[in-house]
Design a protein around this motif. Structure first.
Motif, PDB file in Angstrom:
ATOM      1  N   MET A   1    -115.636 -11.644  72.735  1.00  0.00           N
ATOM      2  CA  MET A   1    -115.499 -11.681  74.176  1.00  0.00           C
ATOM      3  C   MET A   1    -114.126 -12.241  74.531  1.00  0.00           C
ATOM      4  O   MET A   1    -113.672 -13.213  73.966  1.00  0.00           O
ATOM      5  N   VAL A   2    -113.497 -11.625  75.487  1.00  0.00           N
ATOM      6  CA  VAL A   2    -112.198 -12.069  75.966  1.00  0.00           C
ATOM      7  C   VAL A   2    -112.410 -12.846  77.254  1.00  0.00           C
ATOM      8  O   VAL A   2    -113.104 -12.392  78.147  1.00  0.00           O
ATOM      9  N   GLY A   3    -111.810 -14.044  77.339  1.00  0.00           N
ATOM     10  CA  GLY A   3    -111.857 -14.832  78.573  1.00  0.00           C
ATOM     11  C   GLY A   3    -113.248 -15.347  78.893  1.00  0.00           C
ATOM     12  O   GLY A   3    -114.157 -15.307  78.083  1.00  0.00           O
ATOM     13  N   SER A   4    -113.389 -15.880  80.083  1.00  0.00           N
ATOM     14  CA  SER A   4    -114.683 -16.292  80.604  1.00  0.00           C
ATOM     15  C   SER A   4    -114.642 -16.151  82.113  1.00  0.00           C
ATOM     16  O   SER A   4    -113.582 -16.079  82.718  1.00  0.00           O
ATOM     17  N   SER A   5    -115.798 -16.123  82.735  1.00  0.00           N
ATOM     18  CA  SER A   5    -115.855 -15.821  84.161  1.00  0.00           C
ATOM     19  C   SER A   5    -115.382 -16.975  85.037  1.00  0.00           C
ATOM     20  O   SER A   5    -115.407 -18.134  84.643  1.00  0.00           O
ATOM     21  N   ASN A  10    -104.556 -19.029  82.156  1.00  0.00           N
ATOM     22  CA  ASN A  10    -104.124 -17.922  81.303  1.00  0.00           C
ATOM     23  C   ASN A  10    -105.126 -17.708  80.189  1.00  0.00           C
ATOM     24  O   ASN A  10    -105.582 -18.659  79.560  1.00  0.00           O
ATOM     25  N   GLY A  11    -105.484 -16.478  79.949  1.00  0.00           N
ATOM     26  CA  GLY A  11    -106.471 -16.150  78.930  1.00  0.00           C
ATOM     27  C   GLY A  11    -107.897 -16.160  79.449  1.00  0.00           C
ATOM     28  O   GLY A  11    -108.801 -15.704  78.767  1.00  0.00           O
ATOM     29  N   SER A  43    -108.061  -8.908  68.679  1.00  0.00           N
ATOM     30  CA  SER A  43    -108.801 -10.118  68.294  1.00  0.00           C
ATOM     31  C   SER A  43    -109.054 -11.047  69.476  1.00  0.00           C
ATOM     32  O   SER A  43    -109.667 -12.096  69.313  1.00  0.00           O
ATOM     33  N   GLY A  44    -108.550 -10.688  70.656  1.00  0.00           N
ATOM     34  CA  GLY A  44    -108.780 -11.508  71.842  1.00  0.00           C
ATOM     35  C   GLY A  44    -107.683 -12.512  72.153  1.00  0.00           C
ATOM     36  O   GLY A  44    -107.797 -13.293  73.092  1.00  0.00           O
ATOM     37  N   GLN A  45    -106.591 -12.491  71.386  1.00  0.00           N
ATOM     38  CA  GLN A  45    -105.469 -13.406  71.626  1.00  0.00           C
ATOM     39  C   GLN A  45    -104.623 -12.869  72.781  1.00  0.00           C
ATOM     40  O   GLN A  45    -104.273 -11.690  72.820  1.00  0.00           O
TER      41      GLN A  45
END
Length: 165
Positions: A1-5, A10-11, A43-45
Motif C-alpha cells: 500500500m502506498v501512503g495512508s488516508s 510527503n508520501g 516498491s512504494g518509495q
C-alpha cells in the motif's frame, strides 16, 4: 500500500482521485485535496512530488487534479519542449478546466510543465487510445468528452455528447 488516508505529508495521500502507471512500473497519484501529484516506485518509495494549490494559469499549481494518463513519446506534440525520448504526463486539472501536459524524465525526478489546454468543463478524466488520441471528459455544465490530437498541439478533433445533457 502506498501512503495512508487523510494525510498531507510527503508520501502520504489525502483523497487520491486518479492513478496511472509509467512504463517502468512507477505509480503516479493525483491527490485532489492536496492539489499535487506524487510519484512512487513499484516498491512504494516516493520518487517525486510536484504541484500545489492554485487556480488560474500557473502550470505548477492545480485545483483538484482528478485523473492522469501517460502519452507515449511517439505521440507527443512536435512543438513541445519535451525531448523526443520522454513521455508526457497528462493531468486532468478539474476546477481549472484544463488538461495540463508535463514532460517526464526516466527517473521521474525532473518533470517540467509543457503546456495547458483549456477544455469545455471541469476535467474529470483523461485517457489515450492506441492511436495516440487523447480523450478528456468534461463535467459540471459541459457533459462532453473531447477528442484531441496531441501531434497537432492537442487540437480539438471531435466532441462526444452534448452540453445540454
Amino acid at each position: 500500500m502506498v501512503g495512508s488516508s487523510e494525510e498531507s505529508e510527503n508520501g502520504q495521500l489525502k483523497f487520491p482521485q486518479g492513478v496511472c502507471c509509467a512504463v517502468d512500473g512507477a505509480v503516479v497519484v493525483a491527490e485532489s485535496d492536496n492539489y499535487r501529484i506524487q510519484i512512487f516506485n513499484a516498491s512504494g518509495q516516493l520518487l517525486s512530488i510536484f504541484g500545489g494549490d492554485g487556480k488560474g494559469n500557473e502550470p505548477n499549481q492545480f485545483s483538484h487534479p482528478w485523473a492522469l494518463a501517460y502519452l507515449h513519446p511517439r505521440f507527443s506534440p512536435s512543438s513541445s519542449s519535451a525531448s523526443s525520448s520522454s513521455s508526457s504526463l497528462l493531468i486532468a486539472d478539474c476546477w481549472n478546466k484544463r488538461l495540463s501536459i508535463w514532460s517526464d524524465s526516466s527517473d521521474h525526478m525532473h518533470l517540467q510543465p509543457v503546456s495547458q489546454i483549456g477544455v469545455a468543463g471541469k476535467a474529470r478524466g483523461v485517457c489515450v487510445d492506441l492511436n495516440g488520441l487523447v480523450y478528456v471528459s468534461c463535467g459540471y455544465g459541459a457533459h462532453v468528452v473531447e477528442v484531441r490530437e496531441p501531434r497537432v498541439g492537442f487540437r480539438l478533433l471531435q466532441t462526444l455528447g452534448r452540453s445540454d445533457g
